[in-house]
Design a protein around this motif. Structure first.
Motif, PDB file in Angstrom:
ATOM      1  N   SER A 172       1.060  -0.926   0.115  1.00 38.53           N
ATOM      2  CA  SER A 172      -0.115  -0.218   0.224  1.00 38.53           C
ATOM      3  C   SER A 172       0.803   1.104  -0.139  1.00 38.53           C
ATOM      4  N   TYR A 173       1.648   1.213   0.813  1.00 37.32           N
ATOM      5  CA  TYR A 173       2.827   2.610   0.654  1.00 37.32           C
ATOM      6  C   TYR A 173       3.725   2.518  -0.103  1.00 37.32           C
ATOM      7  N   ALA A 174       3.574   2.306  -1.098  1.00 38.15           N
ATOM      8  CA  ALA A 174       4.793   2.497  -2.414  1.00 38.15           C
ATOM      9  C   ALA A 174       4.554   2.263  -3.920  1.00 38.15           C
ATOM     10  N   ASP A 209       0.813  -3.861   3.802  1.00 39.54           N
ATOM     11  CA  ASP A 209       1.427  -3.623   3.379  1.00 39.54           C
ATOM     12  C   ASP A 209       3.348  -4.365   4.354  1.00 39.54           C
ATOM     13  N   CYS A 254       5.809  -4.808   3.976  1.00 35.61           N
ATOM     14  CA  CYS A 254       7.280  -4.302   4.437  1.00 35.61           C
ATOM     15  C   CYS A 254       6.906  -3.283   5.376  1.00 35.61           C
ATOM     16  N   GLU A 255       6.053  -3.135   5.579  1.00 36.68           N
ATOM     17  CA  GLU A 255       5.793  -2.199   7.188  1.00 36.68           C
ATOM     18  C   GLU A 255       5.526  -2.981   7.867  1.00 36.68           C
ATOM     19  N   ALA A 312       9.152  -3.835   9.019  1.00 39.41           N
ATOM     20  CA  ALA A 312      10.066  -2.399   9.806  1.00 39.41           C
ATOM     21  C   ALA A 312       9.612  -2.693  10.801  1.00 39.41           C
ATOM     22  N   GLY A 336       0.602   3.395   7.760  1.00 43.04           N
ATOM     23  CA  GLY A 336       0.945   3.818   6.655  1.00 43.04           C
ATOM     24  C   GLY A 336       1.260   5.625   6.271  1.00 43.04           C
ATOM     25  N   TRP A 368       4.037   6.640   6.714  1.00 43.76           N
ATOM     26  CA  TRP A 368       5.471   6.622   5.985  1.00 43.76           C
ATOM     27  C   TRP A 368       5.952   5.370   5.281  1.00 43.76           C
ATOM     28  N   LYS A 369       6.953   6.022   4.211  1.00 43.84           N
ATOM     29  CA  LYS A 369       6.877   4.787   3.351  1.00 43.84           C
ATOM     30  C   LYS A 369       8.362   3.978   3.946  1.00 43.84           C
ATOM     31  N   PRO A 370       7.203   2.477   4.155  1.00 44.95           N
ATOM     32  CA  PRO A 370       8.411   1.883   4.854  1.00 44.95           C
ATOM     33  C   PRO A 370       9.403   1.245   4.065  1.00 44.95           C
TER      34      PRO A 370
END
Lengths: 110, 293
Positions: A13-15, A42, A44-45, A48, B119, B121-123
């Motif tokens: 979702s975030y890219a 996401d 990746c999130e 992270a 959401g 920040w861009k991870p």
């Protein structure tokens, strides 16, 4: 006892690296199929944030529809979650819905 | 995966608690129409919820701890809140409720628990491919933002991914083994694509980094017998060298696809010198430990 197959969908979702049309087509097909599945906004999130849910989502017999297999494998590893040898990663960055869906849903012809 | 993989960094107290929404169509609940299910799942994902579609004909991942919000058209009334082992389950009846209202139910529970909205920040952070990593410590020595560290076994690991500069893939270019991934990057192999022999042979990668750092660190790191030296202390005039490298950074930024914001947030020259010395010492200590094993 065999381990039941699970499906995991990542919406990235975030890219803007996975084509939006591909994500939408795959998610829609999954929901319309009536198959059970897990979906996350996401991976990746989650990695992270060291989200412990990644341990639940990992496993032996799981099909992950996300991005590059190498990236997915090490995103899970980064939180200490291991994908089993039977895990399969399907790449929405490079593959089209037409090639993805037959791998995910048994009723979709290749 | 080999048995020598480093133990990944997992905080004693995880940063994110388990929180999931289940669209439940299993035993004791009526199935949703395809349209309602699709609209609801898409809306939940758009709001940042991890979502499981539970149906009688297969499996989803287990939820043994944390919070689970179960949305369904239940045959019998369910308690609003129940405990199932270490998991807290919130049931919500969704019959005849519009999608936006159902999503708001989940948002309300997330807000009650004071969970952060995803959401923000861009991870963007490095991910190490330990099948390729040789623990050479170049990334640790190179990164000025303290993203990398070493674990108890002196293995490289990503320790502070929140300090990584969004859209900056520079450390992946230092890595001689192409072992550092940024999954959100545009191009391969940094994005996780298969590493080709051409990628490894790409001479300009080494040339760029050598130029970036004045040509000393690369050689120093590769030559363990010579012992590690600070990336800057070979110069007779350190200040001049640093100024030259700053200019060099800007030029190379364009070539290496490093955002200008990263250069704008670089530490001062004194801080760079200190950080470089500290990083070099850490890297050398780790390399010495490997040599002794």
């Amino acid at each position: 006892m065999s381990i039941p197959l699970r499906i995991l969908y990542c919406n990235c979702s975030y890219a803007n690296v996975v084509p939006k049309a591909t994500k939408e087509a795959v998610l829609r097909a999954l929901t319309e199929s009536g198959m059970p599945f897990d979906a996350v906004p996401d991976l990746c999130e989650m990695s992270a944030q060291r989200d412990p849910s990644l341990h639940d989502l990992a496993g032996e017999n799981v099909k992950i529809v996300a991005c590059y297999p190498r990236a997915v494998k090490w995103l899970f590893h980064a939180v200490g979650a291991k994908l089993g040898d039977g895990a399969e990663v399907i790449n929405m960055r490079t593959d089209s819905p037409d090639s993805i869906l037959p791998k995910l849903l048994p009723e979709v012809p290749a | 995966m080999s048995a020598t993989l480093p133990i990944p960094l997992v905080d004693a107290k995880p940063k994110a608690p388990r929180f999931r929404v289940a669209v439940y169509e299993g035993a004791g609940a009526e199935p949703l129409s395809s349209e309602v299910r699709t609209e609801l799942v898409c809306a939940l994902i758009a709001k940042g919820f991890s979502t499981s579609v539970v149906r009688p004909n297969g499996a989803v991942s287990p939820t043994n701890t944390g919070t689970l919000v179960v949305l369904g058209q239940f045959a019998e009334a369910k308690p609003e809140r129940a405990e199932d082992g270490d998991a807290v389950v919130h049931f919500r009846e969704i019959r005849n409720r519009p999608t936006a209202e159902v999503v708001a139910l989940a948002e309300g529970i997330r807000a009650e628990l004071n969970l952060p909205k995803p959401g923000g920040w861009k991870p963007w952070f490095p991910v190490i491919d330990y099948d390729r990593c040789t623990n050479c410590m170049q990334c640790l020595s190179f990164c000025l933002f303290d993203v990398y560290g070493i674990d108890a076994d002196k293995k490289i690991q990503v320790q502070n991914n929140n300090k990584c500069k969004t859209d900056c893939p520079a450390c992946s270019r230092v890595c001689p083994e192409v072992a550092i991934l940024f999954p959100k990057y545009k191009h391969g192999p940094i994005n996780g694509d298969v590493v080709s022999t051409d990628d490894i042979r790409r001479e300009n990668m080494k040339i760029d980094i050598s130029a970036l750092l004045g040509g000393d660190i690369y050689e120093a790191l590769r030559d363990r017998s010579a012992k590690f030296k600070s990336r800057f202390n070979k110069e007779r005039d350190a200040d001049k060298a640093l100024e030259e490298r700053t200019k060099c950074l800007v030029k190379l930024g364009e070539k290496l696809d490093i955002p200008p914001e990263v250069f704008a947030s670089l530490p001062s020259m004194d801080q760079i010198r200190t950080k470089a010395t500290e990083a070099a010492a850490k890297a050398q200590a780790a390399l010495d430990m490997q040599d002794r094993k």
